[in-house]
Design a protein around this motif. Sequence first.
Motif, PDB file in Angstrom:
ATOM      1  N   ALA A 233      96.908  20.998  16.094  1.00  0.00           N
ATOM      2  CA  ALA A 233      95.712  20.875  17.261  1.00  0.00           C
ATOM      3  C   ALA A 233      95.018  20.749  16.055  1.00  0.00           C
ATOM      4  CB  ALA A 233      95.782  22.474  17.121  1.00  0.00           C
ATOM      5  N   MET A 234      94.710  20.849  14.861  1.00  0.00           N
ATOM      6  CA  MET A 234      93.627  20.696  14.138  1.00  0.00           C
ATOM      7  C   MET A 234      93.485  18.696  13.825  1.00  0.00           C
ATOM      8  SD  MET A 234      92.229  22.954  12.824  1.00  0.00           S
ATOM      9  CE  MET A 234      92.835  25.400  12.403  1.00  0.00           C
ATOM     10  N   MET A 235      94.736  17.847  13.749  1.00  0.00           N
ATOM     11  CA  MET A 235      94.440  16.386  13.871  1.00  0.00           C
ATOM     12  C   MET A 235      93.741  15.818  15.698  1.00  0.00           C
ATOM     13  SD  MET A 235      94.928  15.152  11.855  1.00  0.00           S
ATOM     14  CE  MET A 235      95.428  13.281  12.424  1.00  0.00           C
ATOM     15  N   GLY A 236      93.902  17.314  16.546  1.00  0.00           N
ATOM     16  CA  GLY A 236      93.211  17.113  18.188  1.00  0.00           C
ATOM     17  C   GLY A 236      92.022  16.391  18.157  1.00  0.00           C
ATOM     18  N   ILE A 237      91.099  17.500  16.540  1.00  0.00           N
ATOM     19  CA  ILE A 237      89.610  17.525  16.849  1.00  0.00           C
ATOM     20  C   ILE A 237      89.069  16.298  16.337  1.00  0.00           C
ATOM     21  CG2 ILE A 237      88.255  19.005  15.779  1.00  0.00           C
ATOM     22  CD1 ILE A 237      89.357  21.055  15.580  1.00  0.00           C
ATOM     23  N   ASN A 238      87.920  15.963  16.899  1.00  0.00           N
ATOM     24  CA  ASN A 238      87.539  14.297  17.064  1.00  0.00           C
ATOM     25  C   ASN A 238      86.739  14.646  15.176  1.00  0.00           C
ATOM     26  OD1 ASN A 238      86.056  16.254  19.759  1.00  0.00           O
ATOM     27  ND2 ASN A 238      85.138  14.003  20.014  1.00  0.00           N
ATOM     28  N   ALA A 239      87.710  13.412  14.520  1.00  0.00           N
ATOM     29  CA  ALA A 239      87.276  13.120  13.406  1.00  0.00           C
ATOM     30  C   ALA A 239      87.626  13.562  12.707  1.00  0.00           C
ATOM     31  CB  ALA A 239      85.692  13.185  13.520  1.00  0.00           C
ATOM     32  N   VAL A 240      88.692  14.324  12.599  1.00  0.00           N
ATOM     33  CA  VAL A 240      89.238  15.073  11.935  1.00  0.00           C
ATOM     34  C   VAL A 240      90.564  13.361  11.465  1.00  0.00           C
ATOM     35  CG1 VAL A 240      91.697  16.343  10.820  1.00  0.00           C
ATOM     36  CG2 VAL A 240      89.528  17.680  12.522  1.00  0.00           C
ATOM     37  N   LYS A 241      90.455  13.250  10.581  1.00  0.00           N
ATOM     38  CA  LYS A 241      91.372  12.281   9.527  1.00  0.00           C
ATOM     39  C   LYS A 241      92.703  12.959   8.711  1.00  0.00           C
ATOM     40  CE  LYS A 241      91.688   8.877  10.426  1.00  0.00           C
ATOM     41  NZ  LYS A 241      92.182   7.772  11.946  1.00  0.00           N
TER      42      LYS A 241
END
Length: 365
Positions: A233-241
């Motif tokens: 879910a967190m990696m699906g947020i824009n710009a999260v690497k």
Amino acid sequence: MSGNTIGKLFTVTTFGESHGLALGAIVDGCPPGIPLTEADLQLDLDRRKPGTSRHTTQRKEADEVEILSGVFEGKTTGTSIGMVIRNTDQRSKDYGKIKDQFRPAHADYTYHHKYGIRDYRGGGRSSARETAMRVAAGAVAKKVLKTQFGVEIAGYLSQLGPIKVDSVDWSEVNNNPFFCPDAAKVPEMAAYMDALRKEGDSIGAKITVVATGVPAGWGEPVFDRLDADIAHAMMGINAVKGVEVGDGFESVEQKGTQHRDELTPEGFLSNHAGGVLGGISSGQNIVVHMALKPTSSLRLPGRSVDVKGEACDIITTGRHDPCVGIRATPIAEAMLAIILLDHALRQRGQNGGGAQVTPVVPGSV
């Protein structure tokens, strides 16, 4: 296959683009009888919306959410909840010069390869504007988690570029535009962002989000581990690497005697695991960190190629966040809430809420 839905029992589907008519979401699986109004959702939307300080994009959007279905006389009905937010301050002309060019580090190039067509206005579907609906859906999840399970979720900005917080005072988080829990660091962050804005450059950030009151037993073994779903879910947020649960990459330098969270009848002695063991919640606080990259839309010239494959220099005009992490705290809270509610409902469906034969160890001494 389109990848616009998350969750299994509590599901969220979003639609809309940055410069389209509106953004929308369908939330399904919400239990009936939960008191819910648009005001409940607006609180978090106001925390995320653009134009709230000089340190974010100056696009002016009220982000007023409309509940279209699934709520009757102030309570959820158990049917799908439809929501929409109208876009009111698009300036599509800002992107006319780059409609045939690919911004470096942006999704322009990959979207064009996948679909053969893309909405170049503000990045279209790849824009972080899409996260407004996640925040609205997450507010629904937050309300159910607190009402039915006693779980609360809160986050903060733990690092802005080179500036790391030294202390966490939860009462300070909403007192400044950075969601910073360390009041002493706020002036330094403001000065840093003012200088960065003059340079025309951007910077990354780190967000920490914590869920309290989560009981032991939420999560599934192997492929649907609670921490795996949280990371997804967190990696699906824009710009999260990058995503860490608990100590994350710091675990590499820890010895087993230091990292293990020893148990006593009085409680766990530490929480290096971030509240998840074997993919299942331990009853401790769920602690998640995420790293966001610098904004890729810059007014400083950079090298790229156009749709014909020819070299070009690119400059992005328009209104952009010099640090997308500044407004990411409500988004991280929302995504954690969506995952936790989904697993709460799965646990209740399979085990009636949880096995009662195991002794309960308090989350901390």
